[in-house]
Design a protein around this motif. Structure first.
Motif, short mmCIF file in Angstrom:
data_model
loop_
_atom_site.label_atom_id
_atom_site.label_comp_id
_atom_site.label_asym_id
_atom_site.label_seq_id
_atom_site.Cartn_x
_atom_site.Cartn_y
_atom_site.Cartn_z
N PHE A 197 0.83 -1.20 0.00
CA PHE A 197 0.00 0.00 0.00
C PHE A 197 0.86 1.26 0.00
CE2 PHE A 197 -2.80 -3.28 1.72
CZ PHE A 197 -3.92 -3.10 0.90
N VAL A 198 2.03 1.19 0.65
CA VAL A 198 2.98 2.31 0.60
C VAL A 198 3.50 2.49 -0.82
CG1 VAL A 198 5.25 3.11 1.39
CG2 VAL A 198 3.65 2.11 3.03
N LEU A 199 3.86 1.37 -1.47
CA LEU A 199 4.34 1.43 -2.86
C LEU A 199 3.27 2.02 -3.78
CD1 LEU A 199 6.17 -2.01 -3.12
CD2 LEU A 199 7.21 0.21 -3.56
N LEU A 200 2.02 1.60 -3.59
CA LEU A 200 0.93 2.11 -4.43
C LEU A 200 0.77 3.62 -4.24
CD1 LEU A 200 -1.43 1.45 -6.36
CD2 LEU A 200 -2.87 1.12 -4.33
N THR A 201 0.87 4.08 -2.99
CA THR A 201 0.73 5.52 -2.70
C THR A 201 1.84 6.33 -3.37
OG1 THR A 201 -0.28 4.98 -0.57
CG2 THR A 201 0.52 7.23 -0.86
N THR A 202 3.08 5.88 -3.23
CA THR A 202 4.20 6.64 -3.81
C THR A 202 4.20 6.55 -5.33
OG1 THR A 202 5.67 4.71 -3.55
CG2 THR A 202 5.65 6.34 -1.78
N PHE A 203 3.63 5.48 -5.90
CA PHE A 203 3.55 5.34 -7.35
C PHE A 203 2.47 6.26 -7.95
CE2 PHE A 203 1.48 3.19 -11.00
CZ PHE A 203 2.55 3.20 -11.89
N VAL A 204 1.35 6.37 -7.26
CA VAL A 204 0.21 7.10 -7.81
C VAL A 204 0.36 8.61 -7.65
CG1 VAL A 204 -2.26 7.53 -7.42
CG2 VAL A 204 -1.43 5.19 -7.64
N THR A 205 1.06 9.07 -6.61
CA THR A 205 1.17 10.52 -6.37
C THR A 205 1.78 11.28 -7.54
OG1 THR A 205 1.27 10.16 -3.98
CG2 THR A 205 2.04 12.28 -4.80
N PRO A 206 2.94 10.86 -8.12
CA PRO A 206 3.44 11.60 -9.29
C PRO A 206 2.50 11.53 -10.49
CG PRO A 206 4.79 9.65 -8.84
CD PRO A 206 3.90 9.84 -7.67
N ILE A 207 1.76 10.43 -10.62
CA ILE A 207 0.79 10.32 -11.71
C ILE A 207 -0.34 11.32 -11.52
CG2 ILE A 207 -1.01 8.77 -12.63
CD1 ILE A 207 1.05 6.50 -12.31
N ALA A 208 -0.79 11.48 -10.28
CA ALA A 208 -1.84 12.47 -10.00
C ALA A 208 -1.36 13.88 -10.31
CB ALA A 208 -2.27 12.36 -8.54
N LEU A 209 -0.11 14.18 -9.94
CA LEU A 209 0.44 15.51 -10.22
C LEU A 209 0.56 15.75 -11.72
CD1 LEU A 209 3.23 15.66 -7.49
CD2 LEU A 209 1.12 16.99 -7.52
N LEU A 210 0.97 14.73 -12.47
CA LEU A 210 1.11 14.85 -13.92
C LEU A 210 -0.24 14.99 -14.62
CD1 LEU A 210 3.95 12.37 -14.97
CD2 LEU A 210 3.83 14.81 -15.49
N SER A 211 -1.28 14.39 -14.03
CA SER A 211 -2.58 14.38 -14.71
C SER A 211 -3.16 15.78 -14.87
CB SER A 211 -3.57 13.49 -13.93
OG SER A 211 -3.85 14.06 -12.66
N ASN A 212 -2.91 16.66 -13.91
CA ASN A 212 -3.37 18.05 -14.00
C ASN A 212 -2.20 19.01 -14.24
OD1 ASN A 212 -5.98 17.35 -11.76
ND2 ASN A 212 -6.31 18.30 -13.75
N TYR A 213 -1.18 18.53 -14.94
CA TYR A 213 0.06 19.29 -15.09
C TYR A 213 -0.13 20.58 -15.88
CZ TYR A 213 5.17 19.53 -15.01
OH TYR A 213 6.48 19.89 -14.75
N SER A 214 -1.08 20.59 -16.82
CA SER A 214 -1.20 21.74 -17.71
C SER A 214 -2.47 22.56 -17.51
CB SER A 214 -1.14 21.28 -19.17
OG SER A 214 -2.17 20.34 -19.43
N ASN A 215 -3.44 22.06 -16.73
CA ASN A 215 -4.72 22.79 -16.65
C ASN A 215 -5.06 23.32 -15.26
OD1 ASN A 215 -5.16 20.31 -15.55
ND2 ASN A 215 -6.80 19.69 -16.94
N ILE A 216 -4.11 23.27 -14.32
CA ILE A 216 -4.30 23.94 -13.02
C ILE A 216 -3.26 25.05 -12.93
CG2 ILE A 216 -4.15 23.70 -10.51
CD1 ILE A 216 -6.52 22.24 -11.40
#
Length: 483
Positions: free
Chosen positions: A84-103
């Motif tokens: 669950f720690v690995l999943l959290t650290t993996f998903v966080t950069p993906i979440a940041l990238l997902s709104n990289y250009s529109n926030i």
């Protein structure tokens, strides 16, 4: 090691604070700092995984902070929480990238919020104290509330944010009362001390019900479903990704760590009840998914159905069922964010629409997107060679050994998931091109790598599941022994 894992996102947030919020250059600089911080944390968690000894059930990398009289922090990782720690650290950069250009408005607050969310979630997964687990379990609520209010879509986001906050907060109050009851009974809320005590069945039943209500709301299970689709549909894409991938897994972890581990007799006693609720959740959520017209709401309801299968596997009291539930939870953490990226990011950013009737014929101008979208859609249905397939099959095989009727009813979710997933794909991708849409561009490089990073673990772990399963055997076998 764990201390570093918790401090790096906080240090990244502190680096963001002095940067001025105006100007394109400073915006780019802030995004890079947040992204690099989250990636460093991900690689550190991979190193932690490589150094972990999976042949023992003991907590490892234990760290304590007891310099202050009123604050005693106790952290450690075992064979279950590491994933669950690995999943959290993996998903966080993906979440940041997902709104990289529109926030662009309140960008600093947006980035700091997600970095703090990462720390708080990891704290919940590595806490070795029941009261600490509750604190971090609830601490994500104010940040997500702010994210939905400030960065969400539509005027209804205020109602969605309050519904999410009040539902989950009120649902967790019985958990707090049960933790206080445990403290009065044992004199401590430390995990290892609680595991040494024999709690009578009558007390276990009371405690189990209190914890179950809190975890059922967070999962969510029927009838506590209403907050999740609204929170997903009105939150920004990054919020939907974090909510689907990791926030719902706090409940999954809570079932394993508290109900099955500390209250085994009550879990055995109430297993028919929770299996019935899980089956009702699967069927109700699947049928609700089929009739949805909002794409994000549709994916949200499908998440509820998949989490119902996870709960069935967890309470099967078999090694196949519990391991399958963990695999399905991880698979859901990859596939559901990818689907939200497709419908709530790529399509919504280009069209400004989420109502299915207005979107049609995307394959005409977006062939690469259509291929990737199709792969994630069939993974969501549990196609062989995907991690979802293994998770669902092992969960249902595990519950079959306990109750074949419940397993048969739970398996209807596979058929229904194929119905709503393929129906969604067909309506969006094919047919004559919608007159309500302009000519659209196919996915860009950022979106392509974003989807690819979620596709690789889904397929690789689907083909090579023993990378995850073999390390789990020792920890899950210990759970079965205490049940």
């Amino acid at each position: 090691m764990i201390t570093l894992l918790l401090l790096i996102p906080i240090l990244g947030s502190l680096l963001l604070l002095p940067i001025p919020s105006n100007g394109l250059t400073t915006h780019t600089q802030m995004k890079k700092i947040a992204l690099i911080t989250s990636l460093i944390n991900f690689f550190l968690s991979l190193y932690l995984w490589s150094q972990f000894d999976f042949n023992t059930t003991q907590y490892q990398f234990v760290s304590e902070f007891n310099q202050l009289n009123f604050c005693h922090l106790n952290f450690g990782i075992d064979g279950v929480s590491i994933y669950f720690v690995l999943l959290t650290t993996f998903v966080t950069p993906i979440a940041l990238l997902s709104n990289y250009s529109n926030i662009n408005k309140n960008l600093k607050l947006f980035l700091i919020s997600f970095l703090l969310l990462e720390t708080l979630q990891i704290c919940a997964f590595v806490s070795l104290d029941l009261l600490l687990f509750y604190i971090f379990f609830e601490s994500v609520l104010p940040i997500l509330f702010i994210i939905i209010i400030l960065f969400g879509h539509g005027t209804d986001r205020f109602r969605s944010a309050f519904l999410f906050f009040l539902y989950t907060l009120a649902g967790s109050l019985p958990m707090l009362l049960c933790i206080l009851l445990i403290y009065s009974y044992i004199g401590s809320t430390d995990f290892q001390l609680i595991s040494l005590y024999e709690i009578s069945l009558e007390y276990q039943k009371i405690l189990w019900l209190g914890f179950f209500i809190a975890l059922a709301v967070k999962t969510p299970l029927y009838p506590f479903i209403i907050w999740l689709p609204k929170a997903h549909s009105d939150s920004p894409l990054a919020g939907s990704i974090i909510l689907a991938a990791t926030i719902l897994k706090l409940a999954t972890y809570g079932y394993i760590r508290v109900l099955i581990n500390f209250l085994p007799d009550a879990s055995n006693y109430f297993s028919p009840l929770i299996q019935t609720i899980a089956v009702i959740t699967i069927i109700y959520a699947s049928l609700s998914t089929i009739i949805q017209q909002d794409t994000k709401r549709l994916i949200a309801y499908s998440s509820v159905a998949h989490m119902g299968v996870v709960v069935l596997g967890l309470f099967s009291n078999t090694i196949q069922g519990i391991e399958g539930a963990i695999l399905l939870a991880l698979a859901h953490g990859f596939v559901s964010p990818a689907l939200f990226t497709c419908v709530g990011g790529i399509i919504y950013d280009r069209t400004g629409k989420r109502i299915i009737n207005y979107i049609r014929g995307l394959v005409t101008y977006m062939p690469v997107f259509t291929i990737l979208f199709f792969i994630f859609i069939i993974c969501n249905t549990g196609i062989p060679l995907s991690l979802n397939f293994l998770g669902e099959q092992l969960s249902l095989i595990g519950i079959w050994q306990e109750n074949p009727i419940i397993a048969t009813l739970g398996a209807t979710g596979i058929v229904l998931s194929a119905c709503y997933s393929l129906f969604l794909f067909n309506r969006l991708s094919y047919g004559s091109y919608s007159p309500h849409l302009p000519i659209l561009k196919d996915i860009n490089r950022r979106e392509y790598y974003l989807l690819l990073s979620l596709l690789i673990p889904t397929i690789v772990f689907g083909i090579l599941p023993n990378v995850l399963l073999n390390p789990l055997h020792t920890s899950i076998s210990a759970l079965l022994y205490t049940f």
